[in-house]
Design an enzyme around this catalytic site. Structure first.
Site, mmCIF file in Angstrom:
data_model
loop_
_atom_site.group_PDB
_atom_site.id
_atom_site.type_symbol
_atom_site.label_atom_id
_atom_site.label_comp_id
_atom_site.label_asym_id
_atom_site.label_seq_id
_atom_site.Cartn_x
_atom_site.Cartn_y
_atom_site.Cartn_z
ATOM 1 N N GLY A 269 47.016 -29.568 41.147
ATOM 2 C CA GLY A 269 45.996 -28.528 41.325
ATOM 3 C C GLY A 269 44.683 -29.080 41.877
ATOM 4 O O GLY A 269 44.085 -28.509 42.791
ATOM 5 N N GLU A 355 39.839 -35.402 35.181
ATOM 6 C CA GLU A 355 41.148 -34.896 34.767
ATOM 7 C C GLU A 355 42.229 -35.931 35.126
ATOM 8 O O GLU A 355 43.252 -36.037 34.445
ATOM 9 C CB GLU A 355 41.442 -33.551 35.447
ATOM 10 C CG GLU A 355 42.524 -32.747 34.758
ATOM 11 C CD GLU A 355 42.558 -31.277 35.154
ATOM 12 O OE1 GLU A 355 41.884 -30.447 34.502
ATOM 13 O OE2 GLU A 355 43.245 -30.937 36.132
ATOM 14 N N HIS A 386 13.735 -34.701 41.005
ATOM 15 C CA HIS A 386 12.738 -34.033 40.161
ATOM 16 C C HIS A 386 13.345 -33.567 38.849
ATOM 17 O O HIS A 386 12.757 -32.753 38.149
ATOM 18 C CB HIS A 386 12.124 -32.853 40.923
ATOM 19 C CG HIS A 386 11.427 -33.294 42.168
ATOM 20 N ND1 HIS A 386 10.115 -33.690 42.194
ATOM 21 C CD2 HIS A 386 11.893 -33.462 43.423
ATOM 22 C CE1 HIS A 386 9.779 -34.050 43.410
ATOM 23 N NE2 HIS A 386 10.851 -33.931 44.189
HETATM 24 O O1 F6P Z 1 42.904 -27.246 33.454
HETATM 25 C C1 F6P Z 1 44.233 -27.540 33.619
HETATM 26 C C2 F6P Z 1 44.774 -27.028 34.913
HETATM 27 O O2 F6P Z 1 46.158 -27.127 34.854
HETATM 28 C C3 F6P Z 1 44.232 -27.757 36.142
HETATM 29 O O3 F6P Z 1 44.851 -28.958 36.376
HETATM 30 C C4 F6P Z 1 44.475 -26.737 37.193
HETATM 31 O O4 F6P Z 1 43.757 -27.025 38.348
HETATM 32 C C5 F6P Z 1 44.001 -25.494 36.470
HETATM 33 O O5 F6P Z 1 44.443 -25.670 35.140
HETATM 34 C C6 F6P Z 1 44.505 -24.197 37.027
HETATM 35 O O6 F6P Z 1 45.901 -24.116 36.994
HETATM 36 P P1 F6P Z 1 46.690 -23.057 37.836
HETATM 37 O O7 F6P Z 1 46.407 -23.293 39.284
HETATM 38 O O8 F6P Z 1 48.120 -23.279 37.493
HETATM 39 O O9 F6P Z 1 46.221 -21.693 37.424
#
Ligand code: F6P
Length: 545
Positions: A269, A355, A386
């Site tokens: 992701g 992550e 600032h």
């Molecule tokens: O926060 C965990 C996570 O799995 C991320 O790695 C990912 O980018 C996000 O949630 C959103 O996941 P998805 O695209 O499956 O909705």
């Protein structure tokens, strides 16, 4: 070929780096510069329209040699081979990590299980090109025949941060479409966005790799309910598109098959903006600019794959960061872009870096006896000067920082650009040189301060300096240079994960909170609470009162 499993602290290079650190730790950058007239040139890399000057780091030639030795001992080169050749290096999920294939050209040879990925990737690219072209030109319209004016990207994490960061960064190249990013499950955020929209001219793009993410599905349902307050169900097809690996679930939502954009499980992701996850980027700047973004990233991939370690931008930045993290004990790194357009870059990198490398178990499942992922933070200069620069200049913590600036501004206002860049150069100079006490005293004396008043004031005006920075000076902010910059940080993440002997491409650490939230949500809805610690129970009862 699995990833190597080498504890970096057990290598010869690590031991030598430890001894080397003892010799170098108290040396000042001022001295290092005066000892070596070639230093700036020695510790700089010019690549395409990028100059990386990393000479303002607490290193000497020996440091870089030892760090490279460490990379070799940890099997970096072998790991790079596994990465680029589609080995399942995301071992805990049994997946390859091939976001590089998303920006590849025909013949680049990204294969998975013997299949060249180019065919599938280019088919989706063509789908994105056709779809975005028709929306931008007004050929595809909303249910009343009006051209679209607004696009709402509904997604979170990697399905939000990449698209929002890039559309903000490339605003200069945008067209007439107004982009909105609905990410947080916070209803105030959702309704605030919907409030200003016209359903007849709004396109919703639901982005979720899994299509199971609570926030995204809730927000998408609310958006659809809002839409249906104005029109009937048969019009959903024209106003909703979706991007996911989970295409069956998209069908259940009622999205027309031609508006469904696939992605693949070999794309994480947080590395997915190059796929159809970047559809809103494409809608905002058009496909040609989007493909230039891909080209820039592709160039960086090729550089990373082929440049010797000592001339390799992601490798050098990764090694320097490890030097501070593991030898100087630095916990955080600041990223300071001198471009307001890049205001979301630090937030985007937070997900990418934290992550990926926020892990405490090595590739054999044992707790690591050393520090891993750095904490990333930052804001654009000059605003950040600032806000928090005081602490970097005179606080007690060592904070290595990346300064990112551009030789040319986009609107060409030289007066402003000189002021902006004067600050950019001045800050790294000040962070490095500081201001010693004798200089402070001289300055105060010249202003007529003397005696006890001078003694009292002087310590507060001293800057110790010796704060390390990398300067990335890039020709101008364009889709190509931005693509290369993002890919540079992506590969830096890889380098560090390899050296720390961790798995960078899973994210199990976000699961526990999600599970507990689901339990608590059911309890809130039923007003009946199960077993919780006393603090959580008290908070829930207070909330529910
Ligand atoms: O926060 C965990 C996570 O799995 C991320 O790695 C990912 O980018 C996000 O949630 C959103 O996941 P998805 O695209 O499956 O909705």
């Amino acid at each position: 070929m699995p990833l190597p499993r080498i504890n970096p602290t057990r290598t010869g290079a690590w031991e030598r780096l430890g001894a080397h650190y003892q010799q170098l730790k108290d040396k000042s950058l001022r001295d290092l510069f005066s000892e070596d007239p070639e230093r700036a040139e020695r510790f700089s890399i010019e690549w395409n329209s990028f100059l990386l000057d990393y000479s303002k780091n607490r290193i000497d030639a020996g440091t870089m040699e030892l760090l490279e030795e460490l990379a070799r001992e940890c099997g970096l080169e072998q790991a790079m081979e596994a990465y680029f050749s589609g080995e399942p290096i995301n071992e805990t999920e049994g997946r390859a990590v091939l976001h590089m294939a998303l920006r590849a050209e025909a013949g680049d040879g990204f294969h998975l299980d013997g299949v060249d990925l180019y065919g599938e990737v280019s088919r989706v690219r063509k789908q994105m090109q056709a779809f975005s072209g028709e929306i931008i030109s007004g050929k595809r319209t909303g249910y009343t025949g009006k051209a679209f004016t607004d696009v709402v990207n509904i997604g979170i994490g990697g399905s939000d941060l990449g698209p929002v960061m890039v559309t903000e960064a490339l605003k200069y190249y945008r067209n007439h479409l107004r982009l909105h990013f609905m990410s947080n499950v916070d209803g105030d955020h959702v309704h605030d966005i919907l409030h200003g929209l016209n359903p007849e001219t709004t396109l919703f793009v639901i982005v979720s790799k899994s299509f199971t993410t609570q926030e995204t599905l809730s927000n998408a349902l609310t958006a659809r309910a809002w839409f249906l307050q104005h029109t009937s169900h048969e019009n959903v097809g024209a106003h909703f598109a979706a991007v996911s690996t989970n295409t069956d679930k998209i069908g259940e939502f009622g999205i027309a098959p031609e508006n469904v954009f696939p992605m693949w499980d070999w794309v994480g992701g947080r590395f997915s903006l190059w796929s159809a996850v970047g559809l809103s980027i494409c809608l905002s700047i058009g496909y040609e600019h989007f493909s230039n973004l891909l080209r820039g990233a592709r160039d960086m991939d090729r550089h990373f794959r082929s440049a010797p370690l000592g001339e390799n931008l992601p490798v050098v930045l990764g090694l320097l960061s490890l030097w501070y993290n593991n030898f100087f004990g630095a916990e955080t790194e600041a990223v300071i872009p001198y471009s307001q357009y890049l205001h979301r870059l630090p937030a985007y990198l937070q997900q990418g870096v934290m992550e990926s490398n926020g892990k405490s178990v090595d590739r054999d499942g044992h707790r690591v006896p050393y520090q891993t992922g750095t904490i990333i933070w930052g804001e654009p200069g000059t605003n950040s000067q600032h806000a928090f620069f005081q602490l970097i200049h005179q606080g007690t913590k060592l904070i290595p920082a990346d300064f990112i600036g551009f030789r040319h501004s986009l609107f060409g206002d030289l007066e402003h650009h000189h002021k902006l860049m004067a600050n950019f150069f001045a800050q790294t100079e000040a962070l490095m040189n500081g201001k010693p006490e004798d200089e402070v005293r001289q300055e105060l004396q010249a202003r007529g301060v003397s005696g006890p008043a001078l003694d009292r004031l002087a310590p507060f005006k001293v800057f110790e300096g010796n704060n390390p920075t990398n300067t990335l000076l890039i020709d101008r902010l364009s889709p190509e240079t931005l693509g290369a910059l993002i890919a540079l940080y992506e590969h830096k993440i890889f380098v560090q994960g390899i050296l720390w002997n961790i798995f960078s491409y899973d994210q199990w650490g976000v699961e526990l909170g999600k599970e507990l939230a689901n339990t608590i949500l059911r309890e809130l809805e039923d007003s009946k609470f199960g077993r919780h610690d006393a603090s959580t129970l008290q908070l829930l009862q207070y909330f529910n009162r």
